[in-house]
Design an enzyme around this catalytic site. Structure first.
Site, PDB file in Angstrom:
ATOM      1  N   ASP A 168       0.844  -1.199   0.000  1.00 21.62           N
ATOM      2  CA  ASP A 168       0.000   0.000   0.000  1.00 21.62           C
ATOM      3  C   ASP A 168       0.877   1.246   0.000  1.00 21.62           C
ATOM      4  O   ASP A 168       0.575   2.241   0.635  1.00 21.62           O
ATOM      5  CB  ASP A 168      -0.924  -0.014   1.228  1.00 21.62           C
ATOM      6  CG  ASP A 168      -2.052   1.016   1.145  1.00 21.62           C
ATOM      7  OD1 ASP A 168      -2.360   1.471   0.024  1.00 21.62           O
ATOM      8  OD2 ASP A 168      -2.614   1.381   2.189  1.00 21.62           O
ATOM      9  N   ASP A 185       2.760   2.701   7.740  1.00 20.40           N
ATOM     10  CA  ASP A 185       1.505   1.996   7.432  1.00 20.40           C
ATOM     11  C   ASP A 185       1.724   0.634   6.772  1.00 20.40           C
ATOM     12  O   ASP A 185       1.470   0.448   5.593  1.00 20.40           O
ATOM     13  CB  ASP A 185       0.630   2.895   6.541  1.00 20.40           C
ATOM     14  CG  ASP A 185      -0.838   2.497   6.601  1.00 20.40           C
ATOM     15  OD1 ASP A 185      -1.163   1.548   7.344  1.00 20.40           O
ATOM     16  OD2 ASP A 185      -1.647   3.125   5.904  1.00 20.40           O
TER      17      ASP A 185
HETATM   18  N1  ATP Z   1       4.863   7.370  13.358  1.00 22.39           N
HETATM   19  C1  ATP Z   1       4.161   8.409  12.924  1.00 22.39           C
HETATM   20  N2  ATP Z   1       4.624   9.668  13.073  1.00 22.39           N
HETATM   21  C2  ATP Z   1       3.907  10.718  12.615  1.00 22.39           C
HETATM   22  N3  ATP Z   1       2.717  10.620  12.023  1.00 22.39           N
HETATM   23  C3  ATP Z   1       2.201   9.398  11.849  1.00 22.39           C
HETATM   24  C4  ATP Z   1       2.894   8.228  12.278  1.00 22.39           C
HETATM   25  N4  ATP Z   1       2.131   7.158  11.984  1.00 22.39           N
HETATM   26  C5  ATP Z   1       1.031   7.627  11.381  1.00 22.39           C
HETATM   27  N5  ATP Z   1       1.046   8.979  11.302  1.00 22.39           N
HETATM   28  C6  ATP Z   1      -0.022   9.838  10.726  1.00 22.39           C
HETATM   29  O1  ATP Z   1      -1.256   9.176  10.836  1.00 22.39           O
HETATM   30  C7  ATP Z   1      -1.801   8.898   9.528  1.00 22.39           C
HETATM   31  C8  ATP Z   1      -2.472   7.525   9.525  1.00 22.39           C
HETATM   32  O2  ATP Z   1      -1.516   6.513   9.790  1.00 22.39           O
HETATM   33  P1  ATP Z   1      -1.482   5.158   8.947  1.00 22.39           P
HETATM   34  O3  ATP Z   1      -1.343   5.470   7.513  1.00 22.39           O
HETATM   35  O4  ATP Z   1      -0.459   4.281   9.561  1.00 22.39           O
HETATM   36  O5  ATP Z   1      -2.911   4.578   9.299  1.00 22.39           O
HETATM   37  P2  ATP Z   1      -4.170   4.138   8.414  1.00 22.39           P
HETATM   38  O6  ATP Z   1      -5.372   4.220   9.248  1.00 22.39           O
HETATM   39  O7  ATP Z   1      -3.848   2.843   7.817  1.00 22.39           O
HETATM   40  O8  ATP Z   1      -4.247   5.232   7.331  1.00 22.39           O
HETATM   41  P3  ATP Z   1      -5.034   5.236   5.955  1.00 22.39           P
HETATM   42  O9  ATP Z   1      -6.118   4.244   6.003  1.00 22.39           O
HETATM   43  O10 ATP Z   1      -5.490   6.671   5.894  1.00 22.39           O
HETATM   44  O11 ATP Z   1      -3.959   4.922   4.970  1.00 22.39           O
HETATM   45  C9  ATP Z   1      -0.625   9.027   8.581  1.00 22.39           C
HETATM   46  O12 ATP Z   1      -1.019   9.425   7.291  1.00 22.39           O
HETATM   47  C10 ATP Z   1       0.230  10.080   9.242  1.00 22.39           C
HETATM   48  O13 ATP Z   1      -0.210  11.367   8.901  1.00 22.39           O
HETATM   49 MG    MG Z   2      -2.128   5.219   5.730  1.00 25.25          MG
END
Ligand code: ATP
Ligand code: MG
Length: 287
Positions: A168, A185
């Site tokens: 992804d 992610d």
């Molecule tokens: N370690 C981190 N440090 C800073 N920001 C983070 C971190 N992990 C996640 N984020 C923020 O949180 C958002 C969501 O995290 P992630 O993509 O892991 O989860 P998700 O729910 O799978 O997202 P999506 O479904 O929107 O792709 C990221 O786009 C980022 O902006």
């Molecule tokens: Mg994400």
């Protein structure tokens, strides 16, 4: 702020000391900024399977190994025990991938473990302590784009060396801090050798990244890193030392070379015959 219910057990166990603020709520998780002692960290709370868009999960989970066979049977049958195990496997997949990739030299947030469906990790920030932006919100010079693209291709190669394809990868799952791109992610990361969709996922990951950076350096669209990496991986020849060029000799191209060579040889033979004929004619004229 008031502690969200899912973070209470971690607070009670002293894994976190305070929830500072929500950061983002996506399809699959809610992300919070938390304090652990005097460190600010990031807590990713996974949503339950029913609330996640779980349609394509089977595509990603194919070939995922489950060590304990009772667990594997329960997961296949879909019993309550099985569903809980599936959840746990899904949640642990991300923290496992983070540890693996960090060890392989890929820049990812440093993981601190996964507890009760909550992943604790480093909060990626800039030098001022502000949360790092997503690549999608970052513009750059052509030179910077070429450099970062090459670095991301190196990270993708290192992931593949560890047997993983992100699955992804896009400008929404890459953060950019003062040192460069950071990959995030990863709960859906697929087993490159066991999953039949791995090759097309690698292709998609690489194309997403190339398309993004090509907005600033158009010539990147000519590169073929996915095909090059996969060819080496399939042959068992991909290592951390493999130097990638972004070019591949397509099979089609090889076939073309053969036919061009055959054509050249035919022309040379015809030319030889023609000269022999000319010589014979000249000799006839002399008599
Ligand atoms: N370690 C981190 N440090 C800073 N920001 C983070 C971190 N992990 C996640 N984020 C923020 O949180 C958002 C969501 O995290 P992630 O993509 O892991 O989860 P998700 O729910 O799978 O997202 P999506 O479904 O929107 O792709 C990221 O786009 C980022 O902006
Ligand atoms: Mg994400």
């Amino acid at each position: 702020m008031k502690t969200p219910k899912r973070l209470l057990p971690l607070l009670e166990d002293g894994l976190i000391d305070e929830v500072l603020r929500p950061l983002m709520s996506g399809k699959e998780a809610s992300v919070y900024v938390v304090r652990c002692g005097d460190e600010v960290r990031c807590a990713k709370v996974y949503k339950e399977a029913q609330k996640r868009g779980f349609k394509k999960a089977a595509l990603y989970q194919e070939g995922r190994k489950v060590r304990n066979s009772r667990r594997a049977r329960a997961m296949e049958k879909g019993s309550r025990f099985g569903r809980n195990q599936t959840e746990e496997t899904w949640q642990n997949a991300e923290v496992d991938a983070l540890y693996k990739l960090a060890a392989q030299g890929v820049r990812v947030p440093e993981p601190y473990g996964c507890f009760d469906g909550v992943l604790l990790m480093e909060l990626v920030t800039d030098d001022e302590g502000d949360v790092a932006p997503r690549l999608n919100d970052v513009a750059m010079s052509a030179e910077q784009a070429r450099e970062d693209h090459l670095l991301v291709m190196e990270y993708v190669k290192r992931m593949l060396c560890a047997g993983l394809v992100h699955g992804d990868l896009s400008e929404f799952n890459v953060l950019v801090d003062d040192y460069g791109p950071v990959i995030i992610d990863l709960p859906q990361a697929v087993d490159a050798a066991a999953n039949n969709n791995a090759r097309s996922m690698l292709e998609r990951d690489v194309n997403n990244m190339t398309r993004y950076y090509a907005q600033f350096a158009e010539e990147l669209l000519e590169t073929r890193y996915a095909a090059e990496m996969w060819k080496l991986f399939e042959a068992g020849e991909l290592t951390l030392d493999s130097e990638l060029t972004g070019l591949v000799e397509e099979d089609l191209h090889t076939a073309d070379v053969d036919s061009v060579m055959a054509e050249i040889q035919q022309i040379l033979r015809d030319e030889e015959k023609r000269r022999e004929r000319l010589k014979a004619d000249g000799e006839d004229d002399e008599h």
